[in-house]
Design a protein around this motif. Structure first.
Motif, mmCIF file in Angstrom:
data_model
loop_
_atom_site.group_PDB
_atom_site.id
_atom_site.type_symbol
_atom_site.label_atom_id
_atom_site.label_comp_id
_atom_site.label_asym_id
_atom_site.label_seq_id
_atom_site.Cartn_x
_atom_site.Cartn_y
_atom_site.Cartn_z
ATOM 1 N N ILE A 59 2.937 6.218 -2.335
ATOM 2 C CA ILE A 59 4.025 7.164 -2.598
ATOM 3 C C ILE A 59 4.080 7.497 -4.080
ATOM 4 O O ILE A 59 4.173 8.672 -4.475
ATOM 5 N N ASP A 60 4.006 6.478 -4.923
ATOM 6 C CA ASP A 60 4.024 6.717 -6.372
ATOM 7 C C ASP A 60 2.812 7.539 -6.815
ATOM 8 O O ASP A 60 2.922 8.430 -7.668
ATOM 9 N N ALA A 61 1.660 7.228 -6.235
ATOM 10 C CA ALA A 61 0.439 7.945 -6.609
ATOM 11 C C ALA A 61 0.513 9.413 -6.226
ATOM 12 O O ALA A 61 0.142 10.301 -7.016
ATOM 13 N N VAL A 62 0.979 9.698 -5.024
ATOM 14 C CA VAL A 62 1.049 11.082 -4.557
ATOM 15 C C VAL A 62 2.111 11.858 -5.325
ATOM 16 O O VAL A 62 1.951 13.051 -5.605
ATOM 17 N N ALA A 67 8.153 10.198 4.229
ATOM 18 C CA ALA A 67 8.486 9.500 2.991
ATOM 19 C C ALA A 67 8.386 10.400 1.775
ATOM 20 O O ALA A 67 8.952 10.096 0.718
ATOM 21 N N LEU A 68 7.663 11.497 1.904
ATOM 22 C CA LEU A 68 7.429 12.389 0.776
ATOM 23 C C LEU A 68 7.063 13.764 1.301
ATOM 24 O O LEU A 68 6.345 13.888 2.300
ATOM 25 N N PHE A 84 0.826 -1.200 0.000
ATOM 26 C CA PHE A 84 0.000 0.000 0.000
ATOM 27 C C PHE A 84 0.868 1.261 0.000
ATOM 28 O O PHE A 84 0.643 2.184 -0.798
ATOM 29 N N THR A 85 1.842 1.332 0.888
ATOM 30 C CA THR A 85 2.651 2.549 1.008
ATOM 31 C C THR A 85 3.496 2.790 -0.239
ATOM 32 O O THR A 85 3.656 3.929 -0.677
ATOM 33 N N PRO A 139 2.802 17.986 -1.110
ATOM 34 C CA PRO A 139 2.030 16.858 -0.579
ATOM 35 C C PRO A 139 2.938 15.939 0.231
ATOM 36 O O PRO A 139 4.004 15.535 -0.245
ATOM 37 N N THR A 140 2.517 15.630 1.437
ATOM 38 C CA THR A 140 3.388 14.981 2.416
ATOM 39 C C THR A 140 2.808 13.669 2.912
ATOM 40 O O THR A 140 1.627 13.607 3.280
ATOM 41 N N LEU A 141 3.642 12.647 2.948
ATOM 42 C CA LEU A 141 3.286 11.352 3.520
ATOM 43 C C LEU A 141 4.229 11.026 4.661
ATOM 44 O O LEU A 141 5.450 11.146 4.522
ATOM 45 N N ILE A 142 3.659 10.617 5.797
ATOM 46 C CA ILE A 142 4.451 10.235 6.962
ATOM 47 C C ILE A 142 4.078 8.805 7.332
ATOM 48 O O ILE A 142 2.897 8.499 7.544
#
Length: 475
Positions: free
Chosen positions: A301-304, A347-348, A296-297, A362-365
């Motif tokens: 990450i690729d999608a965001v 991660a992003l 999923f992650t 856009p941020t992913l943690i």
């Protein structure tokens, strides 16, 4: 009407103060609006009270026709309104045109229809020789206080049921985003009798407080932050005024191993970053079962990364700027706190974008602690946390471990798991295999520190009316 030429249409008074309205994508001032001083607010309240004496007696078909005309006007001016909304808020114009304006038009049309079908009238003899009747009546003058993240949509959500129920209204937009509702000033004057809709402008701490405290206002409806709602509630308590509070959220998304992972990823990509994450129902707190966490992650990450951040007027833009420099700094403070605590992996994103405009990446943690501020607090920005869970019980415990209770979603192909989970979720809405999907026929509202009361649907008419008992002795 061009945005740059919008001006408040009251006469300019000596020492008149103005709100300077900024385009968050360019940081340029695109208009100014005259601030309503206390005397103007009081005049609006008196005007609404005077108009209520006649408006409350209008028939449902009269109110329905007015709402229908307003819907048609908005539909006919959709491109102008979308342009104003995009420049004032930073929303991508294609999303305003595709997602928001049609829903706004439908909201007024829905309440135009439903106000003719409120069959909340009954009769019966409960004491010998006496017939009891129940009828639904409007409250009176209602104050409607809207937020800056969905200026026109929240106006529709509040105005439509309040007017359909027979109330007169005083509407205060956010001081940051008054331009789209101001554009409708002429339409309000042409469609509704004088005094039925009154617009006031200014800071919530001043103008909003005057409305909440007024003895001549019977109800106040607020969509905003928890602190705003608490202050309005304090002021309204002085005269036991009815209140409706929608105060934010921290929506959990539970993704089980048996879910369609690709669909869940796309949903989080869209609903986590729609309106740059400035949404009380944003998919911002994601829990993924351990067996699917890595897959999923990686896909998320690729999608965001594929999201296009840029000029809101560019039809290919998917994510615009935050509303203000202040809001961007608030978002960044959460990220810096996360960095310093070393509790999760960024991660992003996690940084400012562009030299001009209030853009944030856009941020992913990944893998935070449940107690972290980025998990527990409403960030109101393009930030999504993703954490693993092991069991069904673990997922429900984590999802419910939050002071907010507005919206949530569950992703699974097991209908029994979906229903059992939804029944245990302590939120006003639980979507199953979808997120951020609204329709005007269904209610929206929360519990806990997300507030109380319902927007949309026939339930919202209860917010703006009262059941009145009439008893007739006939023997």
């Amino acid at each position: 009407m061009a945005v740059d030429n919008i001006q408040h249409e009251t006469s300019i008074k000596k020492n008149q103060r103005f709100l300077s309205i900024t385009n968050p994508a360019t940081e340029e001032v695109i208009g100014r609006v005259a601030i309503s001083d206390p005397s103007e607010v009081n005049t609006a309240i008196k005007r609404a009270n005077l108009a209520f004496t006649k408006w409350r007696l209008t028939t449902p078909i009269e109110r329905a026709n007015a709402l229908s005309k307003l819907a048609t006007y908005i539909d006919q001016h959709s491109r102008e309104l979308a342009g104003i909304e995009s420049r004032n808020t930073g929303k991508p114009i294609k999303l305003v045109l595709k997602e928001e304006i049609p829903s706004i038009v439908d909201c007024f049309r829905y309440f135009s229809g439903i106000c003719r079908n409120t069959m909340d009238v009954s009769s019966g003899d409960y004491i010998k020789g006496h017939t009891s009747l129940i009828r639904r009546e409007p409250l009176g003058v209602v104050a409607l206080i809207a937020p800056w993240n969905y200026p026109l949509m929240m106006a529709a959500w509040k105005l439509a049921p309040a007017l359909a129920a027979g109330n007169t209204v005083i509407f205060k937009p956010s001081e940051l985003t008054p331009l789209s509702i101001q554009y409708l000033t002429d339409a309000f004057s042409e469609i509704f009798p004088a005094g039925v809709i009154n617009l006031v402008y200014g800071e919530g701490s001043i103008v909003g407080s005057l409305l909440a405290a007024s003895d001549m206002v019977q109800h106040v409806s607020v969509t905003g932050s928890f602190s705003t709602g608490r202050e309005v509630l304090r002021l309204a308590a002085s005269n036991v005024k009815a209140t409706h509070l929608e105060l934010g959220g921290k929506a959990p998304v539970i993704v089980f191993d048996d879910a369609d992972i690709d669909q869940a990823v796309e949903a989080v990509k869209f609903s986590g970053f729609y309106n740059t994450g400035q949404d009380c129902t944003a998919a911002c707190r994601v829990y993924v079962q351990s067996g699917s966490f890595e897959t999923f992650t990686t896909k998320l990450i690729d999608a965001v990364k594929s999201l296009k951040v840029g000029d809101p007027l560019d039809p290919t833009t998917e994510v615009g700027p935050l509303i203000s420099a202040h809001q961007r700094q608030n978002v960044h403070a959460f990220i810096e706190n996360c960095r310093q605590s070393n509790s999760g992996k960024i991660a992003l994103g996690g940084h400012f974008l562009n030299d001009k405009g209030f853009y944030y990446a856009p941020t992913l943690i990944l893998g935070c602690r449940q107690s972290d501020a980025v998990v527990q607090e409403e960030i109101f920005g393009p930030v999504v946390t993703v954490m693993p869970f092991s069991s069904f019980e673990d997922a429900l415990t984590l999802a419910n471990d939050c002071r907010y209770g507005l919206a949530s979603s569950i992703w699974t192909n097991d209908i029994r798991k979906a229903i059992a989970g939804a029944n245990q979720m302590r939120f006003g809405c639980t979507w199953i295999n979808t997120h951020l999907t609204f329709c005007n026929e269904m209610p929206h509202g929360g519990l806990n520190q997300s507030g109380y009361g319902k927007d949309l649907s026939s339930y919202s008419l209860d917010e703006y009316s009262i059941a009145k008992h009439i008893m007739i002795k006939y023997e």
